[in-house]
Design a protein around this motif. Sequence first.
Motif, PDB file in Angstrom:
ATOM      1  N   ALA A   1    -112.290  66.331  23.366  1.00  0.00           N
ATOM      2  CA  ALA A   1    -111.659  67.268  24.488  1.00  0.00           C
ATOM      3  C   ALA A   1    -112.662  68.210  24.925  1.00  0.00           C
ATOM      4  O   ALA A   1    -112.391  68.663  26.091  1.00  0.00           O
ATOM      5  N   ARG A   2    -113.570  68.448  24.221  1.00  0.00           N
ATOM      6  CA  ARG A   2    -114.766  69.568  24.852  1.00  0.00           C
ATOM      7  C   ARG A   2    -115.785  68.682  25.812  1.00  0.00           C
ATOM      8  O   ARG A   2    -115.938  69.108  26.778  1.00  0.00           O
ATOM      9  N   PHE A   3    -115.666  67.532  25.775  1.00  0.00           N
ATOM     10  CA  PHE A   3    -116.576  66.616  26.516  1.00  0.00           C
ATOM     11  C   PHE A   3    -115.577  65.690  26.936  1.00  0.00           C
ATOM     12  O   PHE A   3    -115.508  64.249  26.851  1.00  0.00           O
ATOM     13  N   LEU A   4    -114.762  65.978  28.017  1.00  0.00           N
ATOM     14  CA  LEU A   4    -113.549  65.324  28.378  1.00  0.00           C
ATOM     15  C   LEU A   4    -114.043  64.176  29.242  1.00  0.00           C
ATOM     16  O   LEU A   4    -114.855  64.309  30.056  1.00  0.00           O
ATOM     17  N   ASP A   5    -113.391  62.744  29.054  1.00  0.00           N
ATOM     18  CA  ASP A   5    -113.926  61.739  29.648  1.00  0.00           C
ATOM     19  C   ASP A   5    -112.434  60.777  29.571  1.00  0.00           C
ATOM     20  O   ASP A   5    -111.362  61.147  29.248  1.00  0.00           O
ATOM     21  N   TYR A   6    -112.613  59.793  30.095  1.00  0.00           N
ATOM     22  CA  TYR A   6    -111.353  58.826  30.608  1.00  0.00           C
ATOM     23  C   TYR A   6    -111.584  57.401  29.447  1.00  0.00           C
ATOM     24  O   TYR A   6    -110.934  56.647  29.635  1.00  0.00           O
ATOM     25  N   GLY A   7    -112.507  57.889  28.405  1.00  0.00           N
ATOM     26  CA  GLY A   7    -112.702  56.937  27.321  1.00  0.00           C
ATOM     27  C   GLY A   7    -113.914  57.421  26.547  1.00  0.00           C
ATOM     28  O   GLY A   7    -114.557  58.414  26.760  1.00  0.00           O
ATOM     29  N   TYR A   8    -113.874  56.746  24.986  1.00  0.00           N
ATOM     30  CA  TYR A   8    -114.812  57.286  24.058  1.00  0.00           C
ATOM     31  C   TYR A   8    -115.357  56.151  23.410  1.00  0.00           C
ATOM     32  O   TYR A   8    -114.779  55.052  23.407  1.00  0.00           O
ATOM     33  N   TYR A   9    -116.491  56.352  22.657  1.00  0.00           N
ATOM     34  CA  TYR A   9    -117.216  55.306  21.866  1.00  0.00           C
ATOM     35  C   TYR A   9    -116.299  54.161  21.351  1.00  0.00           C
ATOM     36  O   TYR A   9    -116.383  53.086  21.353  1.00  0.00           O
ATOM     37  N   ASP A  10    -115.418  54.803  20.369  1.00  0.00           N
ATOM     38  CA  ASP A  10    -114.672  53.913  19.318  1.00  0.00           C
ATOM     39  C   ASP A  10    -113.003  53.990  19.599  1.00  0.00           C
ATOM     40  O   ASP A  10    -112.460  53.175  18.896  1.00  0.00           O
ATOM     41  N   HIS A  11    -112.630  54.667  20.463  1.00  0.00           N
ATOM     42  CA  HIS A  11    -111.194  54.475  20.954  1.00  0.00           C
ATOM     43  C   HIS A  11    -110.755  55.038  22.308  1.00  0.00           C
ATOM     44  O   HIS A  11    -111.728  55.724  22.801  1.00  0.00           O
ATOM     45  N   PRO A  12    -109.583  54.556  22.566  1.00  0.00           N
ATOM     46  CA  PRO A  12    -109.559  55.153  24.072  1.00  0.00           C
ATOM     47  C   PRO A  12    -109.196  56.584  24.171  1.00  0.00           C
ATOM     48  O   PRO A  12    -109.069  57.003  23.042  1.00  0.00           O
ATOM     49  N   PRO A  13    -108.702  57.359  25.250  1.00  0.00           N
ATOM     50  CA  PRO A  13    -109.056  58.669  25.320  1.00  0.00           C
ATOM     51  C   PRO A  13    -107.844  59.469  25.059  1.00  0.00           C
ATOM     52  O   PRO A  13    -107.989  60.819  24.973  1.00  0.00           O
ATOM     53  N   MET A  14    -106.597  59.067  24.939  1.00  0.00           N
ATOM     54  CA  MET A  14    -105.586  59.876  24.836  1.00  0.00           C
ATOM     55  C   MET A  14    -105.505  60.873  24.012  1.00  0.00           C
ATOM     56  O   MET A  14    -105.147  62.033  24.303  1.00  0.00           O
ATOM     57  N   VAL A  15    -105.974  60.723  22.591  1.00  0.00           N
ATOM     58  CA  VAL A  15    -105.885  61.968  21.687  1.00  0.00           C
ATOM     59  C   VAL A  15    -106.938  63.069  22.056  1.00  0.00           C
ATOM     60  O   VAL A  15    -106.549  64.372  22.152  1.00  0.00           O
ATOM     61  N   GLY A  16    -107.943  62.702  23.091  1.00  0.00           N
ATOM     62  CA  GLY A  16    -108.782  63.791  23.624  1.00  0.00           C
ATOM     63  C   GLY A  16    -108.209  64.510  24.532  1.00  0.00           C
ATOM     64  O   GLY A  16    -108.223  65.836  24.731  1.00  0.00           O
ATOM     65  N   TRP A  17    -107.387  63.705  25.538  1.00  0.00           N
ATOM     66  CA  TRP A  17    -106.406  64.493  26.492  1.00  0.00           C
ATOM     67  C   TRP A  17    -105.553  65.606  25.951  1.00  0.00           C
ATOM     68  O   TRP A  17    -105.452  66.320  26.602  1.00  0.00           O
TER      69      TRP A  17
END
Length: 514
Positions: free
Chosen positions: A47-63
């Motif tokens: 969430a602090r490095f907000l993106d539309y995807g992450y290394y090992d999972h899609p992004p929803m929890v970060g959003w």
Amino acid sequence: MSRPTSSVPDRLTRWLWFVALASLATRLWVAVALPMTGDEALFYWWARFLDYGYYDHPPMVGWWIAASRTLLGDATWAVRITAVLLPLGVGGAIWWAWAPVNRERAAWAVLLFWLMPVNWLASLVTTDTPLIFWAAWSAAAMVRAEQRTDRVGDQGQSAWALYGLSGVFMALAFLSKYFAVLLGLGYALYFVAFQPRRWRGFVWMALAALPGVAINLIWNAHHCWTNIMFNLFNRNEDAVFSVDKPLTYLGMMAYLLSPVGVWLLWRYRREMWGVMKSQRLLACMAWVPLLCFGLMSGKKVIGLHWVLGFYPFLFVLLAWMLPLNRLPLAAKGLGAFLALHLLVAGVAGGLHLEQLQRFKFYHRLVEAARASDIVRQALAEGTVLMATAYSSASIYGYAAGQHVPVFGMGSVHARQDDLIVDYSKLNGRTLRIILDRAPNPGEFDPYFNQTRTIPIHESGADFYVVEGTGFRYSVYRDRIMQEINRRYYHFPAWLPVSGCAFCQHFCGQNRCDR
């Protein structure tokens, strides 16, 4: 499906309100009292490095965490607030989907689901949190679409809107975790086997879900395909068949259903078959994903949290298969099972940290509970704080209020630092690396001009800080990054790559020779 029948008795309504509020208060207590875990801290940094995807999972929890911390701040309970509210959202989906069929049984389904211990004590925010929510609402919209089609005799405009809404929720579930595909398999089996004439509804749902798939593919194409490579290949390299894995899965499911739930499913198995015939969509949504996990369990250890996106549908089946006069007894049995868990949780909550020293995971407990004290002793002006594992690094970073990178190989999981940290910029700097063990002689010497070890004693556990001055990036690149490239960035040559942050850092290109 028939038109709505029955009403909700006042006593059942009062119990719903009591259980909803009591469980909400308990989850909030857990969210406040429990220290931040490594996975949660990792998602916090997403969430602090907000993106539309992450290394090992899609992004929803970060959003989700980005939204909650924007509204409520960085307190642990605020980071976890979506998990705290989750059972209420799932209960709402169950009610919206099945109340048009039978309001009383729909209310019992919600109550039985809410009585499960996981819905009182699970306040950790994970990638499964948004998956469970969006999967429940996708299923609810699909059920309503089928109800509407049953009533009007064809797929009218309102039914089309509901099929599309189910697809939108499916897209959001897919952007939470790939396991959303298993719910889609349940839909596919239902339409192919039981409602082939309504295939257009399934196609419309799938088309509405495509934007979620497109977002994920675009991110992967610009980020070395790490997300897909991790989930399909890297994390499964050590998967081998073992008889005990399916047995463990069956035991886990029996626990999640509780002894009461297992006995009821067996006692009323004939009634269950009847319900599955009358509500085939519900049966497909409940059993297809769980059977898929059963097949996977031959080689993979199925985590308890994996099944929670599909677990609520079993309680809808339970509410429909039992005679109405047996549902109160079922609720009492589940309540007794819940009370045992609350008793254990209450006793555990009253223990002091030092009373747990005899357990082998005590170091991890101290790391989470005393992270701020460890960081305070490890920090020094002008140095870069680091750790050797993503879990520790994420926890220390949350406690310090600054990102803490991983030094060294790390693990196959959670390699987000590969994408966001340019280690060449640390060349010549002084690093302080926190360890939960004594460093081996000479272990860190090649990477620095000079090293020294600083012991830290915290709450009966020993930690160590390796201070290295004059970081030698060239050595780190040749020894560590070269091996990371060999293990984790060997994606197929036919995949189109539009960007790869790690390879750009390592060799200045989007692909690197191994």
